[in-house]
Structure formats: C-alpha cells, structure tokens
Motif scaffolding. Structure first.
Motif, short mmCIF file in Angstrom:
data_model
loop_
_atom_site.label_atom_id
_atom_site.label_comp_id
_atom_site.label_asym_id
_atom_site.label_seq_id
_atom_site.Cartn_x
_atom_site.Cartn_y
_atom_site.Cartn_z
N SER A 48 -13.07 14.83 -1.88
CA SER A 48 -12.83 15.44 -3.16
C SER A 48 -11.03 15.53 -3.07
CB SER A 48 -12.95 17.19 -2.93
OG SER A 48 -12.93 17.22 -2.25
N LYS A 49 -10.46 15.29 -1.53
CA LYS A 49 -9.07 15.24 -1.60
C LYS A 49 -8.84 13.77 -1.73
CE LYS A 49 -5.38 16.46 1.47
NZ LYS A 49 -5.35 16.33 3.32
N HIS A 50 -9.43 13.04 -1.08
CA HIS A 50 -8.61 12.15 -1.30
C HIS A 50 -9.10 11.50 -2.87
CE1 HIS A 50 -8.90 11.50 2.89
NE2 HIS A 50 -7.49 10.82 3.16
N ALA A 51 -10.36 11.39 -3.46
CA ALA A 51 -10.60 11.28 -4.55
C ALA A 51 -9.37 12.26 -5.72
CB ALA A 51 -12.50 11.78 -5.24
N PHE A 52 -9.04 13.68 -6.01
CA PHE A 52 -8.10 13.64 -5.89
C PHE A 52 -7.15 12.95 -6.66
CE2 PHE A 52 -4.50 16.92 -6.98
CZ PHE A 52 -5.00 17.35 -8.35
N VAL A 53 -6.42 13.17 -5.47
CA VAL A 53 -4.90 12.22 -5.42
C VAL A 53 -4.87 10.59 -5.71
CG1 VAL A 53 -3.37 10.95 -3.23
CG2 VAL A 53 -4.88 13.50 -3.19
N LEU A 54 -6.26 9.87 -5.29
CA LEU A 54 -6.48 9.23 -6.22
C LEU A 54 -6.35 8.20 -7.84
CD1 LEU A 54 -8.87 7.04 -4.06
CD2 LEU A 54 -6.64 6.10 -4.03
N VAL A 55 -7.06 9.39 -8.20
CA VAL A 55 -7.31 9.29 -9.74
C VAL A 55 -5.98 10.26 -10.80
CG1 VAL A 55 -8.63 10.73 -11.78
CG2 VAL A 55 -9.70 10.35 -9.42
N ASN A 56 -5.46 10.99 -9.81
CA ASN A 56 -4.05 11.38 -10.41
C ASN A 56 -3.04 10.03 -10.31
OD1 ASN A 56 -4.34 13.54 -11.17
ND2 ASN A 56 -3.88 15.17 -9.02
N ASN A 57 -3.08 8.94 -9.18
CA ASN A 57 -1.82 8.22 -8.76
C ASN A 57 -2.35 7.13 -9.97
OD1 ASN A 57 -1.05 9.22 -6.37
ND2 ASN A 57 -1.90 8.47 -5.24
N LEU A 58 -3.77 7.07 -10.23
CA LEU A 58 -4.52 6.08 -11.32
C LEU A 58 -3.48 6.38 -11.95
CD1 LEU A 58 -5.78 3.66 -12.44
CD2 LEU A 58 -7.94 4.88 -11.87
N LYS A 59 -3.59 7.59 -13.26
CA LYS A 59 -3.14 7.65 -14.42
C LYS A 59 -1.53 7.64 -14.24
CE LYS A 59 -7.87 10.98 -15.40
NZ LYS A 59 -7.45 12.18 -15.58
N GLU A 60 -1.46 7.53 -13.12
CA GLU A 60 0.37 8.23 -13.39
C GLU A 60 0.97 6.52 -13.44
OE1 GLU A 60 4.71 7.33 -12.20
OE2 GLU A 60 2.91 7.30 -10.65
#
Length: 676
Positions: free
Chosen positions: A502-514
């Motif tokens: 969950s931690k890595h997925a949250f960071v990856l999704v935010n980085n992707l959208k940004e």
C-alpha cells in the motif's frame, strides 16, 4: 651474297619453305577462314545457296562467291542493335525488358524499360557491397568479373579502391537524406546506445535514433558508430553531444542506456546540455531510461546462481552425448525408435548466458524418452554419469523438476524477446510484463519446492533494486500504458495497487498522476510553437501562392486562439481519460489509432508520438541475451574507424528502406518452417 640470304632465311619460319604453288592456295583459304567476322555469323546452306546468319539478330546475307565478300557482314555487325558491344548512337533511347514491377493495384506489370547507365550500375554495386557486408576485394574476383561480363559486357568492373570510394559516397548521400527527414519531422526523438568491440580491442559506441515520422510510422536509424577512448561517463556524454550537434538534433526526449554507473554520469552531462539548448521536457525529468533487457538478464542470472541438482544431471547427460560423434549417432537412433518428431537439437549452455540454459533444458525435455532408451543401450552412459558432478542419470523426478524450471525461465525468455523488438512499439508493453513477473515471483516465494522458493527470493531482491523504489523508476513506463487506448489510467492504478504494498502503491500512483499532468501542461504550453513549426514545414514542402500563405498564417493564429480558449473549458486530457477504452486485441495498432484520433486530441497526440517512440531496450532481439557486448567481424575490424562508421550506418539506412529488414526475413523463414 650468301650472308645476306642467310640473314633473310633466318627471319623466315622453317615451315614456310615451300614452293609458290603449294603455299598460295592454302594461304587464301586460311585467310578466309580466319576473318573475325565469322565469329558473329553461322554459315548455312539453303535452296538459294550459301547464306550467313547473324548470331544475335538472325539477319541473313548471301555468301560463298567472289561477289559476296565480308564487307556487308562487317557493316551489319557495326550497326546490329543486338550485338552487346555496340553502344547505340541514340543514347537516350531505352531498351524494353521483361521485369516484375509492383504497382499500386497490387498487380505486376511484365514490361518495363531499362537504359544502360554505368553510373547506376556502380551505385547498385556499392549498395550490394554495403548491404551484404562484402569485402571490397570481392569485385576483383575472377568469378564476379565473369558474371558481370555475361550480364552486361559493356560495364567495366571498378577496382576495390574505386568501390570503397563509391561506398563512402553512398554513405554521405544517405546521410544527407536522413538529415532532411529528421529536420522535417515534427516529433521529438529518443536515443539508445550500444557498445561494440573490434579484434584490435577498439571500443565503438553505436548511437541509434528512434522516432515516429509524420505518417505515424516507427523509425529506427543508426546515427553514429564511432570509437570511444574511454568508458568514463563524461567522455560518453561528450561523444553523444558531438553527434547531436553534427546531426543538428536538439529535441531529445529520452536516452536508453544499460546499467553501468558511467552511464549515470553521461546522462547527467546530456541533461545539462539539452536544458542549455532550451530543448528539454520538464528539464529532462524523463531523459534517463534503463535498459529493460539488461535488468532482466541481471535478475535471472542472480536466480540461477542457485543451481538445481536436476539441472546438473541433465547438463551432464547432454555433455556425454555430444562428446562423441558415435554417441550422437546412437542417440539419434534412439530418437527415431521412440518416434520423437522434432527439429530441436541438443545444445550445451554457456554460464554467462542464462538463455542458453533455458534452450538446453527446453531441447532436452523433448528427448526425455530417448535419454531413457540410450541408458539401456550404452552401459558406459550410466557408469560415467555416476562418476560426474551430478552423481547419476536423470530420473523421472529430475525431468519433472527440469520441466518446472524450463516453464519458469520461458516467462523471462519471452519477456526479453518482446521488449527487445525494434520493429514495433515496446514502451507500452513493459508494464504488463512487469506485472506478470511480479505475480510469478510472489507465487514462487510461497512454493513448497525449497529450491524454486530460494531462486524466486534471490530474483525478487534484484527486481526490487530496480523496480521496487518509486523514486528511481522512470514514470514513462506507466504513462505509455495510460496513452494506450485499450487500458488508460484506471488500469495502471489498479495494477499498481495489486503488485505493490500500500505504501509503495500510494507513492507510485501520486507520482504517475503528477508526472502525467505536468507533461500534459508542458506540451499544451508549447502547442503554439508546434503549430507554427508545422505551418512553416508545410509551406516549405508545398507550392503555396502568396494568397495561400496568408491563409495558412491566419489558420495557425486561429488554432492558437482555440488552444487558449479550450484552456477555460474541459481540458483535453480529462476527455481522453473519460472515454471508453478500446477493445483489447493481440494486433492492436496503437500508432494507427493515434494517427486517426490525433485530430481530436492534438496535445495528447503529440505526447503519444514522442513517448511511444521510446525504446525500453538498447539492443535488438537477436543480441538481447548477450551481456558480453558485440563484436565486429574481421573484415570491418581491419578498416579505419571512418570507413567502419560509413559501412555500418549505410547498411542500416539502406536496409530500412528499399531492402527488407533482417528480422523480417528471419520471421518469414520461421513461418515457412512451421508450415513445413
């Protein structure tokens, strides 16, 4: 007096000391038979008397009497159009020949015109030498000269020095053409680097450009093949910079390199230079792409360090069979008796290439029952294998274990082939492979088989080193899937949550959208400049009247006004993401889809053109498994670096247009073998 006679007789051959009556008659006969004109005519007796028929056109002339001498025959040969050594006075007149020519309708025309032009033949000869990698001395071979003499006697075969000059001139001509294509291309380019080594241990750097042309076709061309004195990062960066300046290329979107630490320095150097040229996208955020094929090699190689005993036994069995021709003959007999119908051959693996281990196991599994029969017929097989490293012949349990290992390695083998393709878009494929590998390793880490579990754990550690840290991952591998109309953003988000915690997925999704939004704003902000460039390019390539040019300028101003107006309404990116996804199919043409829909999504279309051109591997499929580098053949190694660059680059350019690509030819051969 006698002395003078002796001198005269001394100059006359002894055979001619005959009487006048004896020598006069035969001499006239020999002179008539010796006339060179009879090399071109055939004597034939007809009902009207003797006639001479031309060997080339069939024209007939009377002969055999004093009234009919050889003068008419000579006159005919001098004007005979079918005599190969005659050069027509009307040099502009072309000859008709039956030749297969493809036309737009798909049919072939049987008749075409051909004009003798030694310049065209020399150009074709230089291209043949380049494309087929022939040595320059090939043109001085007796067989080749004889062949040319039969094909076109008027053509004088040039020397190897002249051919070498022609080859380099071909390189310069093709370079000018490619330079013009790149100048007129509206998209950014991506680069890949690869290293080669000559026999003299001279290191070469191969720089390749990847781009989507104005017709939305993926293109790949070698730009430079130059020697490098050092593997230091800054030296590599300077060579890349020098090449880009020579080709007048500034708009570089991404550079794919392997995982050597020096390449990090080289990319940092190039990022500073490209930003200095005011040509970087988001200040070079996506410039550094690590070679996927190289990372896969490292992941699998780490896993195979834990060697299974079953694999060792199979390896020793294969080595025993291949050590002796007589054993191989006996083994083939066992294959026939077991009714095994396969074109595969036994092969030994190489420690530095994991794919060779897979190919060895894959082939050996086909001949499992042949190995069992061989153990019954050759007593030395069992005795010798018991003394070797594996301590025995492969058992049924060993074959079952090897089958599981082979199926496991098959996943990585197919993955490497897919991501290393150079004839199709690969940037949108890797994320799917990343997901499948993550799921596979996760399952194997909880497997009851201890050795498979240990191997998967070892591979997962290497996997996480490159694809586990969100901050080190290039977001392009995710954005490329978002720009695939079959998947888009929701698919990527869901998959990231599935394969990461969950931690890595949250960071990856935010980085992707940004990153996606920042990239869109960057392209949207530069849309006005792009429109002006497209208008300027179209005016240069078309014949516009002054009135039409003014109209084009007004249209470009309207497009800019529309872009500014649309900024207040619903943005283009949201409209694209909210549309229904396309139906997923195996041969979906993503470039064709964007070519058709780029009018509806102009900004995202330009993003897609640049991102889909990115190559995620630095090497082509046929060398993707070789981590030891690539070697030049002995002929090219003996040439100067400038000539080597000319031959390598020109071969790539010529094969990319009028000549079929080697990978396409190999695919055709494989298809034919499967049909057979």
């Amino acid at each position: 007096m006698s002395t003078n006679m002796d001198n005269v007789e001394g100059n006359v051959p002894i055979e001619e000391h005959e009487s006048d009556n004896e020598k006069s008659k035969p001499k006239r006969k020999r002179m008539k038979d010796r006339s060179e004109v009879w090399e071109h005519f055939i004597k034939e007796e007809t009902h009207t008397g003797m006639e001479a028929r031309c060997k080339y056109c069939g024209m007939r002339y009377k002969c055999g009497t004093k009234r009919n001498g050889t003068s008419p025959l000579w006159a005919h040969i001098n004007r005979c159009r079918k005599y190969p050594y005659n050069t027509p006075k009307e040099s502009k007149q072309s000859l008709l020949s039956f030749k297969s020519n493809k036309i737009e309708s798909g049919c072939t025309s049987g008749l075409s015109y051909v004009k003798y032009d030694p310049t065209v033949i020399r150009k074709a000869l230089s291209e043949m030498v380049i494309v087929d990698e022939l040595p320059f001395k090939f043109v001085e071979g007796v067989g080749f000269k004889q062949f040319c003499n039969v094909m076109e006697p008027r053509f004088h075969v040039p020397s190897r020095i002249t051919v070498a000059k022609d080859c380099y001139e071909t390189f310069l001509t093709q370079k000018r053409k490619l330079k013009l294509v790149l100048k007129k291309c509206n998209s950014r380019v991506s680069l890949t680097t690869d290293t080669w080594t000559s026999i003299q241990q001279i290191n070469y750097m191969c720089l390749t450009v990847h781009f989507v042309d104005n017709d939305w076709n993926l293109q790949k061309r070698i730009l430079n093949f130059c020697p490098i004195s050092s593997h230091k990062g800054e030296e590599i960066g300077k060579e890349i910079e020098k090449c880009l300046l020579d080709w007048e290329l500034e708009k570089v979107f991404c550079i794919t390199v392997d995982n050597a630490s020096s390449n990090d320095t080289a990319i940092g150097y190039m990022r500073r230079k490209i930003n200095g040229w005011k040509a970087g996208v988001l200040k070079g955020r996506f410039l550094h792409m690590r070679c996927v094929a190289h990372i896969v090699n490292l992941v699998v190689s780490d896993g195979l360090k834990i060697v299974n005993e079953s694999i060792t036994r199979v390896r020793q069995a294969v080595r025993f069979i291949k050590q002796s021709p007589s054993r191989l003959v006996r083994f083939k007999k066992c294959v026939v008796e077991e009714k095994i119908n396969s074109k595969k051959l036994l092969c030994l693996d190489v420690p530095t290439r994991w794919n060779s281990t897979f190919l060895m196991l894959d082939a050996a599994l086909v001949f499992e029952y042949a190995f069992e029969r061989y153990s019954e017929e050759d007593p030395h097989y069992v005795i010798e294998l018991n003394e070797r490293e594996g301590k025995g012949c492969p058992t049924s349990e060993d074959w079952e274990t090897v089958r599981r290992f082979s199926e496991f390695l098959q996943v990585f083998y197919d993955l490497t082939l897919r991501v290393s393709g150079s004839l199709h878009v690969t940037s949108n494929l890797f994320f799917h492979e990343l997901v499948s590998v993550a799921v596979l390793l996760k399952d194997l880490m909880t497997n009851d088989d201890v050795e498979m579990c240990l191997m998967a754990t070892k591979m997962k550690e290497k996997y996480d080193k490159y694809w586990g840290d969100p901050e080190k991952m290039n977001m392009l591998i995710f954005i490329a899937v978002v720009l695939d109309p079959c998947y888009k953003l929701d698919y990527v988000e869901w998959m990231l949550i599935e394969i990461y915690d969950s931690k890595h997925a949250f960071v990856l999704v935010n980085n992707l959208k940004e990153s996606l939004n920042a990239l869109y704003e960057e392209y949207r902000g530069s849309s006005g400049d792009v429109i002006r460039e497209e208008v300027s390019s179209s005016m240069e390539s078309s014949q516009f009247s002054p009135k039409q040019k003014k109209l084009q300028v007004l249209k470009s101003k309207y497009k800019k006004h529309k872009c500014e107006k649309d900024g207040e309404a619903k943005i283009e990116l949201d409209k694209y993401l909210e549309e229904e996804t396309e139906e997923e199919c195996e041969n979906f043409d993503i470039l064709g889809w964007w070519k058709f829909n780029s009018a509806r999504f102009p900004t995202i279309g330009r993003m897609a053109r640049d991102i889909l051109a990115v190559s995620i591997s630095t090497v082509a499929s046929e060398s993707a498994f070789n981590t030891g580098g690539r070697n030049l053949d002995p002929f090219r190694s003996s040439l100067t670096p400038r000539v080597v660059e000319g031959l390598v680059c020109a071969q790539n350019w010529l094969r990319s247009s009028p000549f079929p690509n080697i990978e396409e030819c190999l695919q055709e051969v494989e298809d034919l073998e499967e049909e057979g």
